[in-house]
Write a protein that holds these residues in place. Structure first.
Motif, short mmCIF file in Angstrom:
data_model
loop_
_atom_site.label_atom_id
_atom_site.label_comp_id
_atom_site.label_asym_id
_atom_site.label_seq_id
_atom_site.Cartn_x
_atom_site.Cartn_y
_atom_site.Cartn_z
N ILE A 222 -21.52 -59.50 81.06
CA ILE A 222 -20.53 -58.30 80.05
C ILE A 222 -20.46 -58.87 78.97
O ILE A 222 -19.90 -60.06 78.39
N ARG A 223 -21.16 -58.13 78.07
CA ARG A 223 -21.13 -58.60 76.39
C ARG A 223 -20.18 -57.51 75.77
O ARG A 223 -19.99 -56.43 75.87
N LEU A 224 -18.84 -58.03 75.11
CA LEU A 224 -18.46 -56.91 74.33
C LEU A 224 -17.71 -57.33 73.08
O LEU A 224 -17.85 -58.73 72.77
N SER A 225 -18.45 -56.38 72.19
CA SER A 225 -18.56 -56.30 71.12
C SER A 225 -17.37 -55.67 70.14
O SER A 225 -16.18 -54.69 71.20
N GLU A 226 -17.18 -56.07 69.68
CA GLU A 226 -15.78 -55.47 68.77
C GLU A 226 -16.59 -54.35 67.36
O GLU A 226 -17.33 -54.94 66.24
N GLU A 227 -16.08 -53.29 66.99
CA GLU A 227 -16.47 -53.05 65.83
C GLU A 227 -15.11 -52.60 65.23
O GLU A 227 -13.67 -51.83 65.30
N TYR A 228 -15.48 -52.70 63.81
CA TYR A 228 -13.80 -52.43 63.33
C TYR A 228 -14.20 -51.22 62.84
O TYR A 228 -15.36 -50.61 62.28
N VAL A 229 -13.46 -51.03 62.53
CA VAL A 229 -12.83 -49.13 61.83
C VAL A 229 -11.59 -49.46 60.83
O VAL A 229 -10.50 -49.80 61.26
N ASP A 230 -12.49 -49.40 59.61
CA ASP A 230 -11.07 -48.88 58.18
C ASP A 230 -9.92 -47.84 58.60
O ASP A 230 -9.94 -46.66 58.85
N PRO A 231 -8.41 -48.52 58.37
CA PRO A 231 -7.79 -48.26 58.38
C PRO A 231 -7.13 -46.15 57.72
O PRO A 231 -7.39 -45.59 57.57
N LYS A 232 -8.42 -47.00 56.36
CA LYS A 232 -8.33 -45.94 55.48
C LYS A 232 -9.18 -44.35 55.75
O LYS A 232 -9.07 -43.56 54.96
N SER A 233 -10.39 -44.77 56.20
CA SER A 233 -11.01 -44.25 56.96
C SER A 233 -10.39 -42.70 57.25
O SER A 233 -10.23 -41.66 57.78
N HIS A 234 -9.21 -42.58 58.50
CA HIS A 234 -8.07 -41.51 58.88
C HIS A 234 -7.14 -41.43 57.67
O HIS A 234 -6.61 -40.16 58.75
N LYS A 235 -7.31 -41.24 57.18
CA LYS A 235 -6.60 -40.50 55.57
C LYS A 235 -7.02 -39.21 55.50
O LYS A 235 -8.35 -39.11 55.03
N PHE A 236 -5.66 -38.12 55.32
CA PHE A 236 -6.49 -37.22 54.86
C PHE A 236 -5.37 -36.62 53.91
O PHE A 236 -4.25 -36.40 54.28
N ILE A 237 -6.11 -35.27 52.97
CA ILE A 237 -4.74 -34.57 51.95
C ILE A 237 -4.81 -34.02 52.75
O ILE A 237 -5.94 -32.65 52.90
N LEU A 238 -3.88 -32.80 53.04
CA LEU A 238 -3.30 -31.09 53.21
C LEU A 238 -3.25 -30.50 51.79
O LEU A 238 -1.81 -30.51 51.62
N LEU A 239 -3.75 -29.99 51.44
CA LEU A 239 -3.13 -28.50 50.35
C LEU A 239 -2.89 -27.61 50.39
O LEU A 239 -4.35 -26.99 51.42
#
Length: 538
Positions: free
Chosen positions: A514-531
């Motif tokens: 089994i090959r298990l790879s890791e994918e990095y997710v930028d924490p800033k990509s989950h942020k959004f602004i509600l106006l």
């Protein structure tokens, strides 16, 4: 075709009488080959008082000219059975009876089985005693043979004596825990790792003995501190050998490497298990342990019901001889029309066989549900009666209080008929005896169990170990494998475990890498602004 030539298997009657001995020997070989295929390495010899349809040569068979005893339920004998019967007219002085042959074979087999069972334990005891006694002998021989010439070492030697004592105690407990366990089974071949460790231990001990004999005994070494250190080094080496045994025998097989599929030959019951680096015989032993724990009890009654249904279906198919000799053309024409009509009816019935099977299974399920409902109601009423009587016994004198066994015997008749009918309908009446049911009922009453807990043992088939050993215990399992049983498991390996009534087919598949790879997710990509834009009527 001549009837007699059909029975004899030859085209003429002249050569038939000269070949009766050959035909009888061939029939004996055929019967023995059937028995050998049934139990691989065992040969079954019928005693004189039992009859066999395949081999007519027995002491119990009637001689030609004498009336044959009637047998109820057996097939009719051949008309020419007397022509293939051999009569024994004399015996040799060196001949023995079949009972003696069977008894001699069983005695030899029992002796061999006991030797194979206790031989590894005896070898382990001898090697363990040699390992534990050798360091002590190394310390005692100089003190006995030349005590006046030894140099006193004082506290240093006493510290070494203490170290040897505790190390030998630890080694003794470790040997007892790993090697002196009771055997779970008798394997066909010797375990390779155990043989390797035993040989390594003997080589290590003999090497120390040779060095001790040449450098200490012959020279009569006076340095007792060096002799004590020599004994301590032997104990340390033995501890490292025991650590190697733990790694090879216990730790190496823990990591799963293969997925094993086990299929029962009669009903197709299938289980999957993960196994590590094991030999084929050790894997077979583990599979049999899993089998008794996970597989439901083998029930031949269900298989016989399926065979009866198939035989009933085949009994409706009839074959007619249209071109029978001696019949007229008109008779042949009428017989041909009738035969074609019967063949068409049989084909139509064959097409509707799935409907018959569907309605038969539906009727069987309906009867099972009906019997189950009656059983559940009877058991609930019995348990309610027991609880009511228990509350009444609280105020009764001690002499009138019933024992649990007596209560179980008193309650059992109210549910016995419903339970018996349900077990007969589900074809599991041979799995439960009256004594086992009463014992289980007493166990449920003692532990204040519910009626559902009591019925669970009978409503669904349990694992094999839950039943009595007389109902599932196989005397011997036979391992059939093309590869050597001491070789390790491999991807695609197949082997068979056979007992008297069925067999277990085993297919080995390797667990993929089994090959298990890791994918990095930028924490800033989950942020959004509600106006929020508030629009009001004010």
């Amino acid at each position: 075709m001549d009837t007699e030539s059909t029975h004899s298997g030859y085209s003429s009657r002249s050569g038939r009488s000269n070949r009766h001995g050959d035909r009888s020997r061939e029939r004996h070989k055929a019967s023995s080959s059937k028995d050998s295929n049934r139990s691989e390495r065992s040969v079954v010899i019928n005693p004189p008082d039992t009859s066999s349809q395949d081999s007519p040569v027995h002491n119990g068979e009637p001689l030609p000219g004498e009336p044959a005893p009637a047998e109820n339920g057996d097939e009719a004998q051949d008309d020419n059975w007397a022509e293939t019967t051999t009569a024994v007219t004399g015996t040799s002085e060196l001949s023995i009876s079949q009972e003696e042959v069977v008894g001699l074979g069983k005695e030899i087999q029992d002796r061999t089985r006991n030797v194979r069972r206790y031989l590894p334990l005896a070898v382990g005891l001898c090697v363990g005693l040699l390992v534990l006694a050798t360091p002590l002998v190394f310390l005692l021989l100089p003190a006995v043979m030349w005590p006046d010439r030894l140099q006193a070492c004082g506290a240093a030697c006493e510290g070494l004596f203490l170290s040897i004592s505790f190390k030998l105690l630890i080694l003794m407990v470790a040997i007892w825990a790993l090697f002196l366990r009771p055997g779970r089974a008798c394997l066909p071949r010797v375990c390779v790792y155990r043989a390797f460790l035993t040989t390594l231990t003997l080589l290590l001990t003999m090497s120390y003995w040779l060095f001790y004999g040449v450098r200490i005994l012959d020279a009569q070494d006076e340095d007792y501190y060096g002799i004590a250190q020599f004994a301590v080094s032997l104990v340390d080496s033995q501890l490292f050998v025991h650590y190697l045994a733990v790694v090879l025998l216990e730790l190496r097989q823990l990591q799963p490497c293969y997925s094993v599929c086990v299929i029962r030959s009669t009903d197709g019951e299938t289980r999957h298990y993960n196994m590590g680096q094991l030999s084929i015989q050790r894997a077979a032993l583990s599979i049999l342990e899993y089998y008794y724990r996970d597989f439901p009890l083998h029930n031949p009654s269900i298989l016989s019901a399926a065979k009866h249904r198939a035989a009933k279906h085949l009994a409706g198919l009839k074959v007619y001889n249209v071109d029978a000799p001696g019949s007229t053309a008109a008779a042949q024409t009428s017989n041909g029309n009738q035969s074609r009509a019967m063949v068409a009816a049989a084909a139509k019935r064959k097409d509707s066989a799935h409907n018959e099977l569907y309605y038969e299974e539906a009727d069987y399920e309906r009867r099972v549900r009906k019997r189950r409902a009656r059983l559940v109601v009877a058991v609930e009423e019995a348990f309610t009666h027991v609880r009511r009587m228990t509350k009444e016994d609280e105020n009764a004198p001690p002499s009138d209080i019933m024992d649990v066994r007596e209560a179980a015997l008193a309650v059992f008749p109210s549910m016995a008929r419903s339970l018996q009918k349900y077990l007969r309908t589900t074809r599991r009446q041979h799995c439960h005896s009256m004594e086992s049911i009463q014992k289980h009922l007493a166990f449920c009453l003692v532990n204040n169990m519910s009626p559902k807990a009591f019925l669970e043992a009978y409503l669904s088939p349990g694992p094999t170990l839950q039943y009595g050993s007389e109902r599932w215990m196989a005397d011997q399992w036979t391992l059939v494998s093309e590869a050597s049983v001491t070789s390790g498991l491999k991807d695609g390996a197949e082997f068979l475990l056979k007992c008297l009534d069925f067999s277990l087919a085993v297919v080995v598949k390797g667990i993929p890498y089994i090959r298990l790879s890791e994918e990095y997710v930028d924490p800033k990509s989950h942020k959004f602004i509600l106006l929020l834009q508030s629009e009001t009527s004010v």
